[in-house]
Write a protein that holds these residues in place. Structure first.
Motif, short mmCIF file in Angstrom:
data_model
loop_
_atom_site.label_atom_id
_atom_site.label_comp_id
_atom_site.label_asym_id
_atom_site.label_seq_id
_atom_site.Cartn_x
_atom_site.Cartn_y
_atom_site.Cartn_z
N GLU A 1 1.00 -1.29 -0.09
CA GLU A 1 0.18 -0.10 -0.23
C GLU A 1 0.83 1.39 0.01
O GLU A 1 2.15 1.12 0.40
CB GLU A 1 -0.91 -0.07 1.22
CG GLU A 1 -1.92 -1.02 1.35
CD GLU A 1 -2.87 -0.98 2.41
OE1 GLU A 1 -3.58 -0.20 2.37
OE2 GLU A 1 -2.76 -1.71 3.22
N PRO B 1 2.47 4.57 1.35
CA PRO B 1 2.57 5.15 2.72
C PRO B 1 1.62 6.17 2.99
O PRO B 1 1.45 7.18 2.17
CB PRO B 1 3.99 5.62 2.51
CG PRO B 1 4.66 4.70 1.44
CD PRO B 1 3.55 4.63 0.60
N GLY C 1 -2.68 4.48 1.75
CA GLY C 1 -3.25 3.22 1.50
C GLY C 1 -4.17 2.96 0.60
O GLY C 1 -4.29 3.76 -0.26
N THR D 1 3.80 -1.01 3.55
CA THR D 1 3.74 0.13 2.75
C THR D 1 4.89 0.28 1.92
O THR D 1 5.88 0.12 2.49
CB THR D 1 3.42 1.29 3.74
OG1 THR D 1 4.47 1.41 4.64
CG2 THR D 1 2.19 1.17 4.33
N GLY E 1 0.52 -0.78 7.21
CA GLY E 1 2.12 -0.94 7.22
C GLY E 1 2.40 -1.82 8.47
O GLY E 1 3.36 -2.07 9.28
#
Length: 401
Positions: free
Chosen positions: A38, A40, A43, A76, A374
Motif C-alpha cells: 500500500e 505510505p 493506503g 507500505t 503497514g
C-alpha cells in the motif's frame, strides 16, 4: 493432508480497490502467502470506502477493505521513488505471482513492467488488471465500475425496445469482482503451465473484455450477423421474469412449453389459460398484456415461500428474490457454517463470509484478518530482506515506506 491447496505459493499484490485485491484474496483464501503493498500514509483506496463500522469514517474500519484483504500480510512502499522501486524488485525476486492493477505506462516508466521484472525472476507470473488491457487506443484510459458495465455491452438498450425499460447496473462493484475472479482463474492456469515449461508469463486482463465474455452467446451475435441480440423476455417478462408477490418478489422462466404448462398448473389451471392465443411461446409474448392482470392478481395473493415450493413441486422454474438478511439467516447458511468469526485489532470480532469452495483435504482457513496499514513492515523488511532498524527508520522518514 492438513495444509492448504496453494500453501507453497508466494504472491505480491500491488493493487487498490476491488478487482486486484479480490484476485489475490482468492489465492490467499486457498493458502497462498499474500503480501499486499500500500502507498505510505494513504493506503488502499478501499480504506476510504464504506460501509464503515460504527458509521465512523476511518481507514481501519472500512467493511469493504476488511472483506477484500483477509489472509494477507500488509506493508507500505512508495514504488514511485528510486529506492522504493529497488525494494519492490527485491520482493519480486522471492515472488511466484505478482498481481498489479496500475496503468501500463506507469509500470514501464518505473522499469517495473514484465519485460524488466522477468530479467530478475524468469519464473515470475505477472497478472496485470486494467480497464482496457495493455495495448490499444484505450489502454491508458481510466475507468470506474460503472464505465466498465456500460462499456462492455452488458447494459445495451436497443432503440426498438419499450421506453419503460431502464438499464440497471448490478450494485456493489459486481463487475469488478467478476474481473477479479477471471484474473484469479487465469493466474492459476499460468501457475499450472509453469510446472510444464518452467517459464513464467505475463497475463493481460482487460476488465472490458472480461465482462464482454460474460455476455456468452450475445457477445458473438453481432460479430457474426451484424446485429445485437436482445431478449424481450428480459424486459416484458413474458410469463417469466420478475413478479411481485404478497411479501416480496419471485422470478420465473418460461422459455419452454413444459415450463408454461407447469406455470399454468401453479396458477390453478385458470380458464383464461385455454385461450387459443396462448398456444405457443410467441403468441403468449404478443398477448401478454391481455393476461398480465390475471397473473399479477394471483401473485399478489400468495407469498414467495408458497410460490417457490409449489412451483418446485410442479416442475416450474421459480426462485425467491431473497434479501441479504434472509440468506444470511437461512438454515442452509447455518448448516454449512458459511459465516465465520475473525478477530482484528481496531475493529474486534466480526462475522465474515468464508470461501464458497470446499476442499475435503485442504480446507479454507481464516489465517489472518485484513492488515493494519503497514502492520507487517518490520517483519517483511527486517526479517525477510535483512534491513536494519536504522534503514527502516530512514526509509519511513523519506516517505519510502
Amino acid at each position: 493432508m492438513t495444509g492448504q491447496a496453494l500453501g507453497s505459493l508466494k504472491v505480491l499484490e500491488l493493487c487498490s480497490l476491488i478487482s486486484g485485491p479480490y484476485c489475490s484474496k482468492l489465492l490467499g483464501d486457498m493458502g497462498a502467502e499474500v503480501i499486499k503493498i500500500e502507498e505510505p500514509g494513504m493506503g488502499d483506496k478501499a480504506r476510504k470506502r464504506g460501509p464503515f463500522l460504527q458509521n465512523t469514517s476511518h481507514r481501519e474500519k472500512s467493511g469493504l477493505f476488511l472483506y477484500l484483504n483477509t489472509n494477507k500480510l500488509g506493508i507500505t512502499l512508495n514504488i514511485n521513488t528510486e529506492e522504493g522501486a529497488g525494494v519492490f524488485k527485491e520482493l519480486v525476486k522471492e515472488t511466484d505471482i505478482l498481481i498489479e492493477d496500475n496503468p501500463p505506462k506507469m509500470m514501464k516508466e518505473l522499469g517495473l513492467d514484465y519485460d524488466n521484472l522477468k530479467e530478475i525472476n524468469p519464473s515470475l507470473i505477472m497478472t496485470s488488471i486494467t480497464p482496457f488491457g495493455q495495448n490499444g487506443p484505450h489502454s491508458d484510459y481510466k475507468a470506474h465500475d460503472l464505465n466498465m458495465y456500460f462499456g462492455s455491452g452488458l447494459l445495451y438498450k436497443p432503440l426498438d425496445v419499450p421506453d419503460d425499460y431502464k438499464p440497471a447496473k448490478g450494485g456493489g462493484f459486481f463487475g469488478d469482482y467478476l474481473c477479479g475472479l477471471s484474473a484469479a482463474t487465469a493466474t492459476l492456469s499460468a501457475q499450472f503451465a509453469l510446472g510444464g515449461t518452467g517459464e513464467g508469463q505475463h497475463i493481460d486482463i482487460s476488465k472490458q473484455e472480461a465482462l464482454l465474455a460474460l455476455l456468452r452467446v450475445t457477445s458473438v451475435v453481432y460479430p457474426n450477423v451484424g446485429r445485437p441480440e436482445f431478449s424481450m423476455s428480459s424486459i416484458s417478462g413474458g410469463m417469466g421474469g420478475l413478479h411481485q408477490c404478497k411479501d416480496g418478489y419471485v422470478i420465473f422462466t418460461n422459455a419452454e412449453e413444459h415450463h408454461w404448462s407447469s406455470f399454468v398448473k401453479l396458477l390453478g389451471d385458470p380458464e383464461w389459460a385455454n385461450d387459443p392465443d396462448l398456444d405457443n411461446m410467441f403468441s403468449r409474448a404478443l398477448n401478454y398484456e391481455k393476461i398480465a392482470p390475471y397473473i399479477k392478481e394471483w401473485m399478489l395473493n400468495h407469498n414467495k415461500e408458497e410460490i417457490y415450493h409449489q412451483g418446485q413441486a410442479y416442475g416450474c422454474p421459480v426462485a425467491m428474490v431473497s434479501a441479504v438478511d434472509e440468506v444470511a439467516n437461512s438454515e442452509q447458511m447455518k448448516a454449512r457454517e458459511f459465516f465465520v468469526d475473525i478477530d482484528r485489532k481496531e475493529t474486534g470480532r466480526f462475522k465474515y463470509p468464508q470461501s464458497p469452495c470446499r476442499f475435503s483435504k485442504t480446507p479454507w482457513k481464516a489465517r489472518l484478518p485484513a492488515p493494519l496499514l503497514g502492520e507487517y513492515n518490520e517483519e517483511i523488511f527486517c526479517k525477510r530482506l535483512g534491513y536494519s532498524q536504522n534503514r527502516i527508520k530512514e526509509m519511513a522518514e523519506a516517505g519510502v515506506i
